[in-house]
Scaffold this active site. Structure first.
Site, PDB file in Angstrom:
ATOM      1  N   LYS A  11       2.047  13.855   4.131  1.00 36.02           N
ATOM      2  CA  LYS A  11       1.726  14.321   2.883  1.00 36.02           C
ATOM      3  C   LYS A  11       2.009  16.085   2.968  1.00 36.02           C
ATOM      4  O   LYS A  11       2.802  16.026   4.609  1.00 36.02           O
ATOM      5  CB  LYS A  11       0.023  14.535   2.299  1.00 36.02           C
ATOM      6  CG  LYS A  11       0.070  13.123   1.002  1.00 36.02           C
ATOM      7  CD  LYS A  11      -1.688  13.321   1.199  1.00 36.02           C
ATOM      8  CE  LYS A  11      -2.008  12.089   0.601  1.00 36.02           C
ATOM      9  NZ  LYS A  11      -3.469  11.871  -0.148  1.00 36.02           N
ATOM     10  N   TYR A  51       0.552   9.596  -9.772  1.00 39.09           N
ATOM     11  CA  TYR A  51      -0.155   9.565  -9.558  1.00 39.09           C
ATOM     12  C   TYR A  51      -1.047   9.249 -10.641  1.00 39.09           C
ATOM     13  O   TYR A  51      -2.226   9.677 -10.833  1.00 39.09           O
ATOM     14  CB  TYR A  51      -0.854  11.063  -8.814  1.00 39.09           C
ATOM     15  CG  TYR A  51      -0.791  10.603  -7.102  1.00 39.09           C
ATOM     16  CD1 TYR A  51      -1.488  10.178  -6.712  1.00 39.09           C
ATOM     17  CD2 TYR A  51       0.050  11.725  -6.383  1.00 39.09           C
ATOM     18  CE1 TYR A  51      -1.277   9.877  -4.741  1.00 39.09           C
ATOM     19  CE2 TYR A  51      -0.194  11.556  -5.013  1.00 39.09           C
ATOM     20  CZ  TYR A  51      -0.888  10.740  -4.413  1.00 39.09           C
ATOM     21  OH  TYR A  51      -0.832  10.432  -3.107  1.00 39.09           O
ATOM     22  N   ASN A 114      -5.184  15.325   2.842  1.00 37.14           N
ATOM     23  CA  ASN A 114      -5.594  13.928   4.240  1.00 37.14           C
ATOM     24  C   ASN A 114      -4.466  13.674   4.794  1.00 37.14           C
ATOM     25  O   ASN A 114      -5.033  12.040   5.471  1.00 37.14           O
ATOM     26  CB  ASN A 114      -6.988  13.179   3.289  1.00 37.14           C
ATOM     27  CG  ASN A 114      -5.794  12.544   1.919  1.00 37.14           C
ATOM     28  OD1 ASN A 114      -5.527  12.724   1.991  1.00 37.14           O
ATOM     29  ND2 ASN A 114      -6.933  12.098   1.134  1.00 37.14           N
ATOM     30  N   HIS A 117      -0.786   8.629   2.437  1.00 33.91           N
ATOM     31  CA  HIS A 117      -1.397   8.030   1.253  1.00 33.91           C
ATOM     32  C   HIS A 117      -0.710   6.570   2.015  1.00 33.91           C
ATOM     33  O   HIS A 117       0.333   6.602   2.628  1.00 33.91           O
ATOM     34  CB  HIS A 117       0.070   8.642   0.113  1.00 33.91           C
ATOM     35  CG  HIS A 117      -0.560   7.560  -0.445  1.00 33.91           C
ATOM     36  ND1 HIS A 117      -1.517   7.031  -1.370  1.00 33.91           N
ATOM     37  CD2 HIS A 117       0.596   6.020  -0.767  1.00 33.91           C
ATOM     38  CE1 HIS A 117      -1.147   6.045  -1.961  1.00 33.91           C
ATOM     39  NE2 HIS A 117       0.364   5.263  -2.118  1.00 33.91           N
ATOM     40  N   GLU A 128       5.405   0.938  -5.376  1.00 33.09           N
ATOM     41  CA  GLU A 128       4.984   1.948  -4.824  1.00 33.09           C
ATOM     42  C   GLU A 128       6.142   1.720  -4.583  1.00 33.09           C
ATOM     43  O   GLU A 128       6.697   2.187  -4.244  1.00 33.09           O
ATOM     44  CB  GLU A 128       3.761   2.136  -3.904  1.00 33.09           C
ATOM     45  CG  GLU A 128       2.758   2.596  -4.999  1.00 33.09           C
ATOM     46  CD  GLU A 128       1.516   2.920  -4.024  1.00 33.09           C
ATOM     47  OE1 GLU A 128       0.448   3.450  -4.953  1.00 33.09           O
ATOM     48  OE2 GLU A 128       1.468   2.771  -2.588  1.00 33.09           O
TER      49      GLU A 128
HETATM   50  P1  ADP Z   1      -6.913   7.207  -1.288  1.00 39.80           P
HETATM   51  O1  ADP Z   1      -5.652   8.199  -0.848  1.00 39.80           O
HETATM   52  O2  ADP Z   1      -7.751   7.126  -0.111  1.00 39.80           O
HETATM   53  O3  ADP Z   1      -6.581   5.499  -1.248  1.00 39.80           O
HETATM   54  P2  ADP Z   1      -7.661   8.158  -3.974  1.00 39.80           P
HETATM   55  O4  ADP Z   1      -6.596   7.200  -4.394  1.00 39.80           O
HETATM   56  O5  ADP Z   1      -9.371   7.623  -4.349  1.00 39.80           O
HETATM   57  O6  ADP Z   1      -7.819   7.686  -2.025  1.00 39.80           O
HETATM   58  O7  ADP Z   1      -7.109   9.384  -4.256  1.00 39.80           O
HETATM   59  C1  ADP Z   1      -6.059  10.216  -3.770  1.00 39.80           C
HETATM   60  C2  ADP Z   1      -5.754  11.069  -3.551  1.00 39.80           C
HETATM   61  O8  ADP Z   1      -6.557  12.107  -4.500  1.00 39.80           O
HETATM   62  C3  ADP Z   1      -5.979  10.989  -1.982  1.00 39.80           C
HETATM   63  O9  ADP Z   1      -5.987  10.689  -0.925  1.00 39.80           O
HETATM   64  C4  ADP Z   1      -6.873  12.572  -2.129  1.00 39.80           C
HETATM   65  O10 ADP Z   1      -5.729  13.448  -1.261  1.00 39.80           O
HETATM   66  C5  ADP Z   1      -7.178  13.075  -3.200  1.00 39.80           C
HETATM   67  N1  ADP Z   1      -8.756  12.630  -3.492  1.00 39.80           N
HETATM   68  C6  ADP Z   1      -9.561  11.913  -3.905  1.00 39.80           C
HETATM   69  N2  ADP Z   1     -10.564  12.357  -4.473  1.00 39.80           N
HETATM   70  C7  ADP Z   1     -10.340  13.449  -4.426  1.00 39.80           C
HETATM   71  C8  ADP Z   1     -11.246  14.384  -4.498  1.00 39.80           C
HETATM   72  N3  ADP Z   1     -12.504  14.163  -4.973  1.00 39.80           N
HETATM   73  N4  ADP Z   1     -10.808  16.203  -4.979  1.00 39.80           N
HETATM   74  C9  ADP Z   1      -9.560  16.222  -4.401  1.00 39.80           C
HETATM   75  N5  ADP Z   1      -8.511  15.964  -4.228  1.00 39.80           N
HETATM   76  C10 ADP Z   1      -9.384  14.549  -3.739  1.00 39.80           C
HETATM   77 MG    MG Z   2      -5.749   5.825  -3.492  1.00 37.59          MG
END
Ligand code: ADP
Ligand code: MG
Length: 140
Positions: A11, A51, A114, A117, A128
């Site tokens: 990212k 997304y 974070n 992805h 994807e």
């Molecule tokens: P992952 O990436 O671990 O699969 P998710 O699919 O739940 O997690 O969420 C997609 C992305 O959205 C996360 O990696 C993070 O960048 C962002 N995200 C998830 N939850 C939150 C939140 N509560 N607040 C802000 N950003 C979030």
């Molecule tokens: Mg996810």
């Protein structure tokens, strides 16, 4: 266990800090192979489409803005149980909950920024990968 492919992205928070190599080493050190890779800078439409599954979540708009704030690196990872293996190497979504040694524990800046992805199921991995790569760009 079967040889599988999964979709991975580094990212904008990580490309900005010039740590793509450190992150890629984590995948390779764990035995996953990079069989496709490209660096792109998404526009709002592309990030919004990728997304779209999170469209109803309160963080959707901010997530899209974050994902277009800089370049990303997309890749296809291949190896045994690649979908689950990649999720393990990444660590929990929130870096505060991530295990020691995972990418998110070591590199993530926040819950949103974070660093990586990774597909959450073989079905989503296939979708994807197809969304982001032509078959000819994947070289196993
Ligand atoms: P992952 O990436 O671990 O699969 P998710 O699919 O739940 O997690 O969420 C997609 C992305 O959205 C996360 O990696 C993070 O960048 C962002 N995200 C998830 N939850 C939150 C939140 N509560 N607040 C802000 N950003 C979030
Ligand atoms: Mg996810």
């Amino acid at each position: 266990m079967a040889i599988e492919r999964t979709f991975s992205m580094i990212k904008p928070d990580a490309t900005k800090r010039n740590i793509t190599g450190k992150i890629i080493s984590k995948f390779e050190d764990a035995g996953l192979r990079i069989v496709a890779q490209k660096r792109v800078h998404w526009n709002k439409e592309q990030a919004g489409e990728f997304y779209a599954v999170h469209k109803e979540r309160p963080f959707y708009g901010e997530l899209v803005d974050f994902m277009i704030s800089g370049p990303i690196v997309m890749q296809v990872l291949e190896g045994e149980d690649a979908v689950a293996a990649n999720r393990k190497i990444m660590g929990a979504t929130n870096p505060e909950d991530a295990d020691a040694g995972t990418i998110r524990k070591e590199f993530a800046e926040s819950l949103e920024a974070n660093s990586v992805h990774g597909s959450d199921s073989p079905e989503n991995a296939a979708l994807e990968i197809a969304m982001c790569f032509d078959e000819s760009e994947i070289v196993g």
